[in-house]
Write an enzyme that holds these catalytic residues in place. Structure first.
Site, short mmCIF file in Angstrom:
data_model
loop_
_atom_site.label_atom_id
_atom_site.label_comp_id
_atom_site.label_asym_id
_atom_site.label_seq_id
_atom_site.Cartn_x
_atom_site.Cartn_y
_atom_site.Cartn_z
N ALA A 270 -8.87 5.33 3.88
CA ALA A 270 -9.79 6.47 3.30
C ALA A 270 -11.32 6.20 3.74
O ALA A 270 -11.86 7.17 4.04
CB ALA A 270 -9.84 6.69 1.61
N GLY B 249 -5.44 -1.77 1.79
CA GLY B 249 -5.11 -0.69 2.72
C GLY B 249 -5.62 0.50 2.63
O GLY B 249 -5.97 1.24 3.57
N CYS B 250 -5.10 1.15 1.38
CA CYS B 250 -5.52 2.65 1.34
C CYS B 250 -7.12 2.82 1.24
O CYS B 250 -7.61 4.12 1.67
CB CYS B 250 -4.77 3.13 0.11
SG CYS B 250 -3.03 3.19 0.20
N THR B 251 -7.87 1.73 0.59
CA THR B 251 -9.08 2.04 0.67
C THR B 251 -9.67 1.88 1.98
O THR B 251 -10.63 2.64 2.40
CB THR B 251 -9.70 0.88 -0.18
OG1 THR B 251 -9.12 1.03 -1.69
CG2 THR B 251 -11.00 0.89 -0.40
N LYS C 283 -0.76 4.17 -2.28
CA LYS C 283 -1.42 4.05 -3.41
C LYS C 283 -3.16 3.92 -3.68
O LYS C 283 -3.25 3.30 -2.86
CB LYS C 283 -0.89 2.91 -4.26
CG LYS C 283 -1.14 2.93 -5.70
CD LYS C 283 -0.03 1.71 -6.14
CE LYS C 283 -0.37 1.54 -7.90
NZ LYS C 283 0.10 0.52 -8.43
#
Length: 168
Positions: free
Chosen positions: A59, A54-56, A49
């Site tokens: 990325a 975590g995704c930030t 998401k």
């Protein structure tokens, strides 16, 4: 935040397998496709998401090494179930230069075996497994990482791509 664990995992794709074809809308008004990448190595990474911690981390880690990957000819593409408007906002907020693709109907995630059953607080649901696939210029998967750790992902990819480039 509690961790989600994958309960069932299809055996899925392995190194040496042909990467499934895809064509998806992406951030910045782009479209990404396996056909357009033919002849070029790429990393297709699936994340749960946009704009979550975590995704930030994942990325931004990839963005930090992007100049090196670009110079060496590796294309990075992130894939989530988020709509394009949400991933555009995420990409802009963090200055992400590589495309983030929207797989709202999870067809590509299913083809890559990253749409899996998960469990949290005793409840099961379907969701995106954080996974990555390093694909060579002939469309063959060379590395697969399942349940990737966001903080170390970029370093794993850099090492594997260096090995792939050395063997080319």
């Amino acid at each position: 935040m509690p961790s989600m664990t994958a309960l069932s995992h299809p055996s899925g794709l392995q190194p040496g397998d042909r990467a499934p074809d895809f064509r998806l809308p992406a951030s910045g008004g782009r479209t990404v496709s396996s056909a357009a990448l033919l002849g070029k190595p790429y990393l297709l990474y699936f994340y749960p998401k946009a704009d979550t911690p975590g995704c930030t981390t994942q990325a931004c880690g990839l963005q930090d090494v992007l100049p090196k990957f670009d110079a060496d000819g590796l294309t990075i593409i992130g894939v989530s179930l988020d709509p394009v408007a949400k991933i555009d906002k995420f990409a802009t907020k963090y200055g992400l230069q590589f495309p983030l693709a929207s797989d709202e109907d999870h067809v590509v995630a299913e083809a890559y075996g990253t749409w899996v059953e998960k469990s949290m607080y005793g409840r099961t649901s379907m969701g995106m497994e954080r996974s990555s696939f390093l694909v060579d210029g002939q469309g063959i998967i060379r590395n697969v990482w399942r349940r990737v750790k966001p903080a170390t992902h970029a370093a794993l990819v850099a090492e594997a791509f260096r090995d792939l480039s050395a063997g080319a």
